[in-house]
Motif scaffolding. Structure first.
Motif, PDB file in Angstrom:
ATOM      1  N   SER A  56      60.330 -71.662  37.033  1.00  0.00           N
ATOM      2  CA  SER A  56      60.980 -72.978  36.681  1.00  0.00           C
ATOM      3  C   SER A  56      60.822 -74.764  37.541  1.00  0.00           C
ATOM      4  O   SER A  56      60.758 -74.190  38.870  1.00  0.00           O
ATOM      5  CB  SER A  56      62.380 -73.208  36.894  1.00  0.00           C
ATOM      6  OG  SER A  56      63.609 -73.864  35.966  1.00  0.00           O
ATOM      7  N   LYS A  60      54.005 -76.490  34.902  1.00  0.00           N
ATOM      8  CA  LYS A  60      53.664 -75.433  34.156  1.00  0.00           C
ATOM      9  C   LYS A  60      53.413 -76.481  32.788  1.00  0.00           C
ATOM     10  O   LYS A  60      52.284 -76.950  32.761  1.00  0.00           O
ATOM     11  CB  LYS A  60      54.127 -74.474  33.657  1.00  0.00           C
ATOM     12  CG  LYS A  60      54.564 -73.465  35.139  1.00  0.00           C
ATOM     13  CD  LYS A  60      54.843 -72.076  34.176  1.00  0.00           C
ATOM     14  CE  LYS A  60      56.409 -72.127  33.786  1.00  0.00           C
ATOM     15  NZ  LYS A  60      57.426 -72.784  34.384  1.00  0.00           N
ATOM     16  N   THR A  62      53.984 -80.331  32.807  1.00  0.00           N
ATOM     17  CA  THR A  62      53.213 -81.236  33.224  1.00  0.00           C
ATOM     18  C   THR A  62      51.605 -80.565  33.649  1.00  0.00           C
ATOM     19  O   THR A  62      50.843 -81.695  31.951  1.00  0.00           O
ATOM     20  CB  THR A  62      53.200 -81.173  34.757  1.00  0.00           C
ATOM     21  OG1 THR A  62      54.912 -81.559  35.237  1.00  0.00           O
ATOM     22  CG2 THR A  62      52.932 -82.648  34.954  1.00  0.00           C
ATOM     23  N   HIS A 207      57.698 -67.649  30.797  1.00  0.00           N
ATOM     24  CA  HIS A 207      57.835 -67.236  31.859  1.00  0.00           C
ATOM     25  C   HIS A 207      58.655 -65.916  31.470  1.00  0.00           C
ATOM     26  O   HIS A 207      59.228 -65.689  32.429  1.00  0.00           O
ATOM     27  CB  HIS A 207      60.028 -67.572  31.598  1.00  0.00           C
ATOM     28  CG  HIS A 207      60.258 -69.214  32.284  1.00  0.00           C
ATOM     29  ND1 HIS A 207      61.288 -70.186  31.563  1.00  0.00           N
ATOM     30  CD2 HIS A 207      59.947 -69.511  33.408  1.00  0.00           C
ATOM     31  CE1 HIS A 207      61.223 -71.236  32.712  1.00  0.00           C
ATOM     32  NE2 HIS A 207      59.994 -70.457  33.992  1.00  0.00           N
TER      33      HIS A 207
HETATM   34  N1  LIG Z   1      58.873 -87.015  32.775  1.00  0.00           N
HETATM   35  C1  LIG Z   1      59.081 -86.869  34.137  1.00  0.00           C
HETATM   36  N2  LIG Z   1      59.530 -87.224  35.355  1.00  0.00           N
HETATM   37  C2  LIG Z   1      59.328 -87.302  36.347  1.00  0.00           C
HETATM   38  N3  LIG Z   1      59.646 -85.954  36.650  1.00  0.00           N
HETATM   39  C3  LIG Z   1      59.641 -85.222  35.949  1.00  0.00           C
HETATM   40  C4  LIG Z   1      58.694 -85.052  35.157  1.00  0.00           C
HETATM   41  N4  LIG Z   1      58.552 -83.889  34.159  1.00  0.00           N
HETATM   42  C5  LIG Z   1      58.595 -83.118  34.943  1.00  0.00           C
HETATM   43  N5  LIG Z   1      59.233 -83.617  36.009  1.00  0.00           N
HETATM   44  C6  LIG Z   1      59.259 -83.016  37.570  1.00  0.00           C
HETATM   45  O1  LIG Z   1      58.197 -82.884  38.272  1.00  0.00           O
HETATM   46  C7  LIG Z   1      58.340 -81.153  38.285  1.00  0.00           C
HETATM   47  C8  LIG Z   1      57.362 -80.103  37.000  1.00  0.00           C
HETATM   48  O2  LIG Z   1      58.256 -80.264  36.106  1.00  0.00           O
HETATM   49  P1  LIG Z   1      57.909 -79.268  34.674  1.00  0.00           P
HETATM   50  O3  LIG Z   1      58.512 -79.654  33.598  1.00  0.00           O
HETATM   51  O4  LIG Z   1      56.539 -79.924  34.715  1.00  0.00           O
HETATM   52  O5  LIG Z   1      57.720 -77.638  35.060  1.00  0.00           O
HETATM   53  P2  LIG Z   1      57.445 -76.490  33.891  1.00  0.00           P
HETATM   54  O6  LIG Z   1      57.187 -75.883  35.584  1.00  0.00           O
HETATM   55  O7  LIG Z   1      57.757 -76.184  32.647  1.00  0.00           O
HETATM   56  O8  LIG Z   1      59.514 -75.835  34.879  1.00  0.00           O
HETATM   57  P3  LIG Z   1      60.030 -75.282  33.463  1.00  0.00           P
HETATM   58  O9  LIG Z   1      59.951 -73.414  33.989  1.00  0.00           O
HETATM   59  O10 LIG Z   1      61.355 -74.967  33.759  1.00  0.00           O
HETATM   60  O11 LIG Z   1      59.881 -75.439  31.699  1.00  0.00           O
HETATM   61  C9  LIG Z   1      59.586 -80.673  37.691  1.00  0.00           C
HETATM   62  O12 LIG Z   1      60.510 -80.953  39.587  1.00  0.00           O
HETATM   63  C10 LIG Z   1      60.667 -81.439  37.355  1.00  0.00           C
HETATM   64  O13 LIG Z   1      61.447 -82.484  37.234  1.00  0.00           O
END
Ligand SMILES: Nc1ncnc2c1ncn2[C@@H]1O[C@H](COP(=O)(O)OP(=O)(O)OP(=O)(O)O)[C@@H](O)[C@H]1O
Ligand SMILES: [Mg+2]
Length: 282
Positions: A56, A60, A62, A207
């Motif tokens: 998490s 991903k 992003t 996941h």
């Molecule tokens: N719009 C945003 N503004 C600021 N920070 C963000 C934003 N979107 C994501 N983040 C931050 O960027 C990082 C990556 O987030 P992301 O959602 O891409 O992760 P993920 O791998 O999809 O996680 P998960 O498995 O929980 O969905 C995290 O630290 C998150 O807090």
């Protein structure tokens, strides 16, 4: 009509359909900047199914949002067929974790919603919508509203909606994570069948190690601090795939290697529980 694309002969084709080149993303917030992706490079061939797996917060979603043109990289580039993705495009369909259907519209009207937005002729697409709903076993439910459908049914409607205007690429962000284990398995089979009929290039965030291994041609593991790509692994299983492959030692070995990489990415030990692995499950 639907363009059915040939399956690629090799996993990495001569010129990739999607090319992620040293992509970086920092979110500038009111507090400190958040470095979501430090560096990611990956090539995806036409017709490939590639999963993104990782703890998490490793970026991903992003990366997927940047591929969809909904976020811009702060460094590097993402090319589709050689040209940079700068905004949402018709040839990219996206499915989010929550089905987000319009509650006042029937299943078929939800499927047709992109057609109305894109101002395409409704009648030929209504036939296609019925064909897609039939493929996912929802022929008898086309006039039901989302509240009258189960979670799995709503997610199937969302898949039909993403496919209605025949995008080349399907981006899926944890589409089945809200479903129970049995429905999720059924959805994996349904998705495989859809892709056998309508060949697409798919980038799939999950996941679940097992789900990624079962569905994908390649699994890309993201992780580390700051986040990058730790492993890009070809899945050695033939298609079409049956659930029995999950009983094989080869499948167990692949899952083990993925799990160890993720645990390494999360700075952990092999014995860590899922919560300590950033929610990644077997
Ligand atoms: N719009 C945003 N503004 C600021 N920070 C963000 C934003 N979107 C994501 N983040 C931050 O960027 C990082 C990556 O987030 P992301 O959602 O891409 O992760 P993920 O791998 O999809 O996680 P998960 O498995 O929980 O969905 C995290 O630290 C998150 O807090
Ligand atoms: Mg996410």
């Amino acid at each position: 009509m639907l363009a059915i694309q040939p399956a690629p002969n090799s996993v990495v084709a001569a010129s990739p359909l999607v090319s992620v080149n040293n992509v970086q993303k920092t979110y500038f917030t009111r507090q400190a900047p958040v470095q979501a992706v430090a560096s990611a490079s990956v090539n995806i061939a036409r017709g490939e199914f590639v999963s993104l797996l990782g703890p998490s917060g490793c970026g991903k979603s992003t990366l997927l949002m940047m591929m969809a043109g909904l976020e811009r990289p702060t460094g590097g580039s993402i090319l589709l067929g050689g040209s940079e993705i700068k905004e949402p495009r018709r040839d990219i369909g996206i499915i989010f974790q929550d089905a987000t259907l319009l509650p006042w519209k029937s299943a078929i009207e939800n499927v047709l919603f992109p057609v109305r937005i894109l101002k395409l002729p409704i009648e030929p697409y209504r036939r296609r919508a019925r064909e897609l709903l039939a493929l996912v076993g929802l022929s008898d439910f086309e006039n039901k509203k989302p509240a009258q459908l189960s979670g799995g049914m709503r997610q199937r409607v969302a898949i039909c909606r993403a496919l209605i205007h025949d995008p080349d690429i399907l981006l899926m962000d944890e589409p089945f994570s809200a479903l129970d284990a049995i429905t999720r398995d059924q959805m994996n089979v349904a998705l495989s069948e859809i892709l056998e009929t309508y060949k697409k290039t798919v980038i799939f965030v999950t996941h679940s190690i097992r789900e990624a291994a079962f569905l994908s041609d390649r699994v890309v593991v993201m992780g580390g601090r700051p986040s990058t790509i730790m492993l890009d692994m070809k899945m050695p299983f033939e298609r079409p795939r049956r659930f029995e492959i999950e009983e094989t030692s080869e499948f167990a070995g692949v899952c083990r290697q993925l799990r160890l990489t993720i645990e390494g990415a999360h700075g952990g030990q092999a014995s860590q529980p899922p919560a300590a692995r950033g929610g990644v499950i077997e």
